[in-house]
Write a protein that holds these residues in place. Structure first.
Motif, mmCIF file in Angstrom:
data_model
loop_
_atom_site.group_PDB
_atom_site.id
_atom_site.type_symbol
_atom_site.label_atom_id
_atom_site.label_comp_id
_atom_site.label_asym_id
_atom_site.label_seq_id
_atom_site.Cartn_x
_atom_site.Cartn_y
_atom_site.Cartn_z
ATOM 1 N N ALA A 44 38.445 63.682 30.678
ATOM 2 C CA ALA A 44 39.942 62.850 31.405
ATOM 3 C C ALA A 44 39.491 62.213 32.413
ATOM 4 O O ALA A 44 40.494 60.824 32.982
ATOM 5 N N ALA A 45 38.711 61.782 32.629
ATOM 6 C CA ALA A 45 37.712 60.990 33.004
ATOM 7 C C ALA A 45 38.235 59.394 32.594
ATOM 8 O O ALA A 45 38.151 58.360 34.055
ATOM 9 N N HIS A 57 37.954 59.494 41.005
ATOM 10 C CA HIS A 57 38.703 60.131 40.791
ATOM 11 C C HIS A 57 38.626 61.219 41.338
ATOM 12 O O HIS A 57 37.807 62.093 42.018
ATOM 13 N N SER A 58 39.592 62.336 41.745
ATOM 14 C CA SER A 58 39.643 63.532 42.394
ATOM 15 C C SER A 58 39.667 64.637 41.385
ATOM 16 O O SER A 58 40.255 64.777 40.577
ATOM 17 N N GLU A 60 41.795 67.260 41.464
ATOM 18 C CA GLU A 60 43.407 67.632 40.720
ATOM 19 C C GLU A 60 43.664 66.624 40.214
ATOM 20 O O GLU A 60 44.622 66.640 39.115
ATOM 21 N N GLN A 61 43.313 65.690 40.225
ATOM 22 C CA GLN A 61 43.708 64.155 39.380
ATOM 23 C C GLN A 61 42.958 64.165 37.782
ATOM 24 O O GLN A 61 44.338 64.505 36.803
ATOM 25 N N LEU A 62 41.685 65.483 37.783
ATOM 26 C CA LEU A 62 41.856 65.162 36.669
ATOM 27 C C LEU A 62 42.535 66.692 36.007
ATOM 28 O O LEU A 62 42.508 66.758 34.782
ATOM 29 N N ALA A 63 42.283 68.012 36.991
ATOM 30 C CA ALA A 63 42.573 69.110 36.439
ATOM 31 C C ALA A 63 44.461 68.506 35.647
ATOM 32 O O ALA A 63 44.868 69.344 34.876
ATOM 33 N N SER A 64 45.278 67.246 36.078
ATOM 34 C CA SER A 64 46.714 67.329 36.574
ATOM 35 C C SER A 64 46.792 66.088 34.779
ATOM 36 O O SER A 64 47.379 66.912 33.255
ATOM 37 N N ILE A 65 45.730 65.316 34.355
ATOM 38 C CA ILE A 65 45.713 64.683 33.122
ATOM 39 C C ILE A 65 45.337 66.467 32.170
ATOM 40 O O ILE A 65 46.216 66.222 31.206
ATOM 41 N N ARG A 66 44.553 66.819 32.433
ATOM 42 C CA ARG A 66 44.199 67.799 31.136
ATOM 43 C C ARG A 66 45.069 68.685 30.763
ATOM 44 O O ARG A 66 45.339 69.462 29.851
ATOM 45 N N ALA A 67 46.114 69.036 32.366
ATOM 46 C CA ALA A 67 46.952 70.189 31.498
ATOM 47 C C ALA A 67 48.335 69.286 30.795
ATOM 48 O O ALA A 67 48.993 69.532 29.511
ATOM 49 N N GLU A 68 48.590 67.767 31.466
ATOM 50 C CA GLU A 68 49.143 66.897 30.682
ATOM 51 C C GLU A 68 49.202 66.414 29.184
ATOM 52 O O GLU A 68 50.515 66.743 28.143
ATOM 53 N N LEU A 69 47.047 66.871 29.210
ATOM 54 C CA LEU A 69 47.307 66.636 27.639
ATOM 55 C C LEU A 69 46.936 67.925 27.006
ATOM 56 O O LEU A 69 46.668 67.020 25.555
ATOM 57 N N ALA A 70 47.214 69.016 27.244
ATOM 58 C CA ALA A 70 46.442 70.341 26.912
ATOM 59 C C ALA A 70 45.009 70.328 26.398
ATOM 60 O O ALA A 70 44.549 70.607 24.863
ATOM 61 N N LEU A 71 43.989 68.775 26.929
ATOM 62 C CA LEU A 71 42.593 69.520 27.280
ATOM 63 C C LEU A 71 42.383 70.311 27.762
ATOM 64 O O LEU A 71 40.570 70.224 27.484
#
Length: 587
Positions: A44-45, A57-58, A60-71
């Motif tokens: 994600a980073a 990056h924060s 929250e931003q990394l958590a959003s990316i992980r959720a978006e891409l199912a990571l």
């Protein structure tokens, strides 16, 4: 019960190669599908930095990316989801552009297949031209391989180097052909030549040697004495020679998938190789997964097609044992002129000694300064001495080449000792060009010379392992080896004392012969941005750095180009000369 056990054992031995191939394919697919978790950084980073160009990056931003891409669901769920979508024809969306991957991949594959088809035509025409003298001499009763000069010239020039030369001469210098693009037939000529000539040189040499051996088989003299026409004899010789070369032709065709990446990059061709290379650099893993999968599928299909052709052409003869054997051939030895070699060594050594005393890093000269008495090869775009950078880069190139050769020799020898289970890994490694592994390593951990070394080492062991196993099978069939256990010799002592000493010199010479290809593979990875980083003066890196200034200052490209050509030709000639000395010692 004993007969049932023997039947089960025979069935298991027969199924082992197929099980090995299936497991190897599943392992590679699993590796491709789980790429985000093979990096030493948080995917994600890495994606945030690649998408927005900002390292900060924060959480929250990394958590959003992980959720978006199912990571956030872990590697196993991600892999299973990727495989399920792949079977349904859904290859995902680009992490960078957000566009579906499959339409762009299909368009790029069509372009790459077009390029490979044209390159195959060039390769076959080149092979026919190089082997024609052997055919004519054989029909006249004086069979011998044709001159190796042109073959070595073609083989010693890898695709990325030949593409640079053709671009420099016919596009920049003479202006006869366009330098970039793929929109018109005039754009196809230089890329097809760059990709097809090295393959044609190798095929021409193999076909020339095969024809000379076939013309020494006893049935040729019988046919000639019986009054058969030369046309009929020629067709029979081709039918006898070509099937034996199908495995080598397969490797050449598989090599086109890796060479196409460099050619597409040099000539800015919108093919799957260039798209996959861009995805590796940009950390666009879905695009990278789709590109690697397509390139690997092309290589596997070409390999399977060649095996099928080989079986159709020679299967019934192999089953019946009806293939004739050739008589041993002894050609007059051609020693290289000692005076020429001495002058060449003195010239190269003198230039290296002058260059190694210079500073390859500091910018002491004018940008793109032309060659002069004080600056023998000129300066690069940063004002650095090109001769000093070439001299210091020679140590890096030779060191990495020798290290990769040692790794390949050791790995191939150890894995070749296994009697079962290596069919799949060997065939998968042979079907995987180093550039595919290099792109994967770069996407995960960034470009580096050690990453390039790892990429080349992961695939270069396979031919040596296959050769080791084939030689061991012949050695184990010898009477003294088969009788050793009855005399109380342990299996380990039998292997170490009686089997390995007979095959080690042959495997070692095979590893030496493969060193030129290893050196050029490492240089090509650096040229593509998958190897050494600036300001490391590795030769492939020097060539890549000079490409943007090719029209203004051609010497920044010609210097590393000529160094690579000279290096490849010298190693090829030394390898061939060592084999010649060994044959003479046996005689």
């Amino acid at each position: 019960m004993k007969s049932i056990a023997l039947s089960f054992r025979a069935c298991w031995h027969g199924m082992t190669p197929y099980i090995s191939r299936l497991l190897s394919l599943l392992a590679v697919l699993s590796l491709i599908g789980s790429l985000p978790w093979w990096s030493n950084q948080d995917p994600a980073a890495r994606l945030y930095q690649a998408r927005y160009g900002e390292p900060g990056h924060s959480p929250e931003q990394l958590a959003s990316i992980r959720a978006e891409l199912a990571l956030d669901q872990g590697p196993v769920h991600y892999l299973l989801n990727w495989a399920n979508n792949l079977l349904q024809g859904q290859w995902g969306e680009s992490w960078i552009s957000g566009q579906p991957i499959l339409p762009g991949v299909v368009d790029a594959v069509v372009v790459s297949l077009h390029l490979m088809a044209m390159a195959l035509i060039v390769a076959f025409i080149t092979a026919i031209a190089l082997s024609a003298p052997s055919m004519l001499l054989g029909l006249k009763g004086r069979a011998r391989p044709s001159s190796e000069g042109l073959s070595i010239a073609c083989v010693a020039l890898p695709e990325f180097l030949l593409a640079t030369l053709l671009l420099l001469i016919f596009a920049v210098g003479l202006g006869w052909l366009p330098p970039y693009g793929w929109s018109a037939p005039s754009h196809w000529i230089l890329p097809a030549l760059a990709l097809g000539l090295p393959a044609g040189g190798l095929l021409g040499r193999l076909l020339s040697d095969g024809l000379s051996h076939t013309f020494h088989e006893p049935w040729i003299a019988t046919w000639q004495a019986s009054g058969f026409s030369q046309r009929r004899i020629m067709m029979a010789v081709l039918n006898r020679t070509i099937p034996a070369l199908i495995p080598q032709i397969s490797l050449v065709m598989v090599g086109l998938t890796g060479g196409a990446v460099a050619v597409e990059q040099v000539f800015a061709i919108p093919g799957i190789g260039r798209a996959t290379l861009g995805a590796a650099v940009a950390y666009d893993l879905p695009q990278l997964q789709g590109g690697i999968l397509c390139l690997l599928m092309i290589a596997l299909i070409l390999g399977l097609a060649s095996r099928l052709i080989h079986y159709l052409m020679l299967g019934r003869y192999l089953r019946s044992g009806a293939l004739p054997t050739a008589t041993p051939i002894q050609y007059a030895a051609k020693h290289p002129s000692r005076t020429i070699w001495l002058l060449g060594v003195l010239l190269i050594g003198g230039c290296w000694l002058v260059g190694i005393t210079g500073d390859p890093i500091s910018s002491e000269y004018t940008r793109l300064a032309p060659p002069s008495l004080n600056l023998w090869l000129g300066a690069d775009a940063s004002g650095r001495d090109l001769l000093a950078r070439l001299a210091h880069g020679a140590l890096i190139t030779l060191g990495l080449t020798l290290l990769a050769g040692i790794i390949a020799f050791t790995t191939g020898l150890l894995l070749g000792l296994l009697r079962q289970g290596i069919d799949g890994p060997v065939e998968m490694a042979n079907a995987t060009p180093p550039v595919l592994v290099g792109m994967t390593v770069t996407a995960l951990n960034g470009p580096s010379q050690w990453g390039a070394l790892l990429a080349v080492s992961l695939v270069s062991w396979a031919p040596l392992a296959a050769h080791t196993r084939a030689l061991l099978e012949e050695t184990r069939a010898q009477p003294f080896v088969r009788m050793a256990p009855t005399l109380g010799v342990s299996p380990w002592r039998n292997l170490w004392r009686y089997q390995l000493p007979g095959i080690m010199p042959t495997i070692f010479r095979h590893a030496l012969v493969r060193l030129p290809g290893t050196a050029l593979a490492l240089a090509s990875l650096s040229f593509l941005g998958l190897g050494s980083r600036p300001p490391t003066p590795e030769w492939g890196r020097l060539l890549a750095e000079g490409m943007p200034y090719m029209e203004r200052a051609p010497w920044v490209v010609m210097a590393p180009t000529l160094a690579l050509i000279l290096f490849a030709i010298v190693i090829f000639k030394l390898s061939a000369y060592s084999l010649l000395l060994k044959r003479q010692a046996r005689a």
